[in-house]
Design a protein around this motif. Structure first.
Motif, PDB file in Angstrom:
ATOM      1  N   GLN A 127       0.848  -1.190   0.000  1.00 10.97           N
ATOM      2  CA  GLN A 127       0.000   0.000   0.000  1.00 10.97           C
ATOM      3  C   GLN A 127       0.879   1.234   0.000  1.00 10.97           C
ATOM      4  O   GLN A 127       1.730   1.413   0.873  1.00 10.97           O
ATOM      5  N   HIS A 128       0.677   2.095  -1.014  1.00  9.83           N
ATOM      6  CA  HIS A 128       1.407   3.354  -1.114  1.00  9.83           C
ATOM      7  C   HIS A 128       0.420   4.514  -1.106  1.00  9.83           C
ATOM      8  O   HIS A 128      -0.632   4.453  -1.743  1.00  9.83           O
ATOM      9  N   ARG A 129       0.787   5.549  -0.399  1.00 10.12           N
ATOM     10  CA  ARG A 129       0.073   6.830  -0.450  1.00 10.12           C
ATOM     11  C   ARG A 129       1.110   7.920  -0.191  1.00 10.12           C
ATOM     12  O   ARG A 129       1.361   8.312   0.941  1.00 10.12           O
ATOM     13  N   LEU A 130       1.722   8.368  -1.264  1.00  3.45           N
ATOM     14  CA  LEU A 130       2.820   9.335  -1.195  1.00  3.45           C
ATOM     15  C   LEU A 130       2.279  10.711  -1.559  1.00  3.45           C
ATOM     16  O   LEU A 130       1.907  10.964  -2.707  1.00  3.45           O
ATOM     17  N   ASP A 131       2.234  11.603  -0.586  1.00  2.00           N
ATOM     18  CA  ASP A 131       1.710  12.945  -0.786  1.00  2.00           C
ATOM     19  C   ASP A 131       2.874  13.922  -0.881  1.00  2.00           C
ATOM     20  O   ASP A 131       3.560  14.189   0.113  1.00  2.00           O
ATOM     21  N   LEU A 132       3.099  14.444  -2.077  1.00  2.00           N
ATOM     22  CA  LEU A 132       4.177  15.398  -2.305  1.00  2.00           C
ATOM     23  C   LEU A 132       3.645  16.816  -2.451  1.00  2.00           C
ATOM     24  O   LEU A 132       4.340  17.693  -2.964  1.00  2.00           O
ATOM     25  N   GLY A 133       2.437  17.046  -1.975  1.00  3.97           N
ATOM     26  CA  GLY A 133       1.837  18.366  -2.068  1.00  3.97           C
ATOM     27  C   GLY A 133       1.191  18.570  -3.415  1.00  3.97           C
ATOM     28  O   GLY A 133      -0.035  18.474  -3.561  1.00  3.97           O
ATOM     29  N   GLU A 134       1.980  18.815  -4.429  1.00  4.34           N
ATOM     30  CA  GLU A 134       1.447  19.026  -5.777  1.00  4.34           C
ATOM     31  C   GLU A 134       0.894  17.737  -6.374  1.00  4.34           C
ATOM     32  O   GLU A 134      -0.017  17.770  -7.214  1.00  4.34           O
ATOM     33  N   VAL A 135       1.438  16.609  -5.957  1.00  5.35           N
ATOM     34  CA  VAL A 135       1.073  15.314  -6.521  1.00  5.35           C
ATOM     35  C   VAL A 135       0.810  14.321  -5.400  1.00  5.35           C
ATOM     36  O   VAL A 135       1.569  14.252  -4.423  1.00  5.35           O
ATOM     37  N   LEU A 136      -0.262  13.550  -5.534  1.00  9.57           N
ATOM     38  CA  LEU A 136      -0.531  12.417  -4.658  1.00  9.57           C
ATOM     39  C   LEU A 136      -0.400  11.147  -5.489  1.00  9.57           C
ATOM     40  O   LEU A 136      -1.036  11.008  -6.539  1.00  9.57           O
TER      41      LEU A 136
END
Length: 275
Positions: A127-136
Motif C-alpha cells: 500500500q502506497h500513499r505518497l503525498d508530495l503536495g502538488e502530486v498524490l
C-alpha cells in the motif's frame, strides 16, 4: 519549559507546512463524477520543457514506461527499468511492477528520492500513499501471473496519480478485470495508460471491456508489441471512442481541455533527451 515550548512550536510549524503542501495540489475528482469540456492540447516533441501551469506532460518512453511531469517540476516514471534515455534528469518518484524485468529494476539509482515497488511479500500486496503536495501517488493492488504461469495475488499495482486536478491511472501488468472493490478504489480516471498486447496481460476483449467501464476521457495504449495488436485494439474501441494518432511521444493534458468524447491518444515510444 523551553523544551516544551519548542516542541509545541515545531508541531505547529509541521502542521502549517502539511496544510500548505496539501493546498498546492488542485483537487481531483477521482471519486466523484465530473463533466468535461471539448478539446485537447497535444504537442509533437519528446525533449524536456517547462510544463505549463495546471497541466501535466506525459511522455511515452517505451513498453510500459511513462515520464509524468508536473508544472511544479516533479518528475515521475512508471514501470521504471533504470533507463529512460539520454537525459541526466533524476526522477523524483519511480513506480515498478515485477511481472517481467521490462517493468522494474533491482538497482534503481540511490539518488531517486521515492522508489515505489508495486508488490510486497508474496501474495500480500503493498500500500502506497505518497503525498508530495502538488502530486498524490497511490496504488490499488491486483493479481498477476507469476513467472511459471501461476497466480501471484496482489502482485501488480495500478498506480494512480492525482495532480493538476486530474486523476491519471497506469494499469501496470494487469491480468484480470478488477472487481467492484478495486474499481471503487481506483475511482474516476481522466487518463489511463492501458496494456493492449492481448496476450502477456489481459486478452483484448476483456481489456476493452475494462476500459469501456472506466470510460476515461483519454486512453493511452501501451505494452503493444506490433502494429497488428495495436490496430486490433483500436478496431475494438472505435464504436465508443474516438482515435487520435499523436505525432510523437508526448501529450500535454489539462483538466479544462479534456475531450468531450472518450478518446484514444496513440503515442509513439520515444526515449527522453535534452536536445
Amino acid at each position: 519549559m523551553i523544551l516544551r515550548i519548542a516542541a509545541i512550536w515545531m508541531l505547529m510549524v509541521g502542521t502549517v507546512q502539511a496544510q500548505n503542501a496539501a493546498a498546492t495540489r488542485i483537487p481531483s475528482h477521482c471519486h466523484a463524477l465530473a463533466g468535461a469540456t471539448q478539446g485537447m492540447e497535444y504537442v509533437h516533441r519528446a525533449a524536456l520543457r517547462t510544463v505549463p501551469e495546471e497541466a501535466v506532460d506525459l511522455h511515452y518512453v517505451g513498453h510500459a514506461s511513462f515520464l509524468i511531469r508536473s508544472a511544479g517540476g516533479l518528475n515521475i516514471v512508471t514501470d521504471f527499468t533504470g533507463f529512460i534515455g539520454s537525459t541526466r534528469m533524476i526522477p523524483d518518484v519511480v513506480t515498478m511492477n515485477h511481472a517481467h524485468d521490462t517493468h522494474w529494476t533491482a538497482f534503481p539509482d540511490p539518488a531517486i528520492p521515492h522508489v515505489l515497488p508495486g508488490w510486497g511479500e508474496f501474495g500480500e500486496g503493498v500500500q502506497h500513499r505518497l503525498d508530495l503536495g502538488e502530486v498524490l501517488v497511490r496504488n490499488v493492488s491486483t493479481d498477476i501471473r507469476s513467472q511459471f504461469s501461476g497466480i501471484e495475488e496482489n502482485g501488480n499495482s495500478i498506480f494512480v496519480f492525482e495532480m493538476a486536478g486530474l486523476c491519471i491511472g497506469h494499469l501496470g501488468h494487469l491480468h484480470h478485470a478488477p472487481n467492484d472493490e478495486q474499481y471503487a478504489a481506483i475511482g474516476r480516471l481522466d487518463v489511463v495508460m492501458a496494456p493492449v498486447d492481448g496476450g502477456y496481460t489481459l486478452d483484448q476483449p476483456t481489456m476493452i471491456s475494462v476500459l469501456k467501464r472506466l470510460r476515461s476521457r483519454i486512453v493511452i495504449p501501451m505494452h503493444w508489441f506490433s502494429l497488428f495488436a495495436l490496430d486490433d485494439f483500436l478496431d475494438g474501441m472505435r464504436d465508443e471512442f474516438a482515435v487520435v494518432e499523436v505525432e510523437g511521444g508526448m501529450l500535454s493534458v489539462r483538466r479544462d481541455s479534456l475531450p468531450g468524447q472518450p478518446t484514444i491518444m496513440v503515442l509513439r515510444p520515444t526515449y527522453i533527451s535534452e536536445d
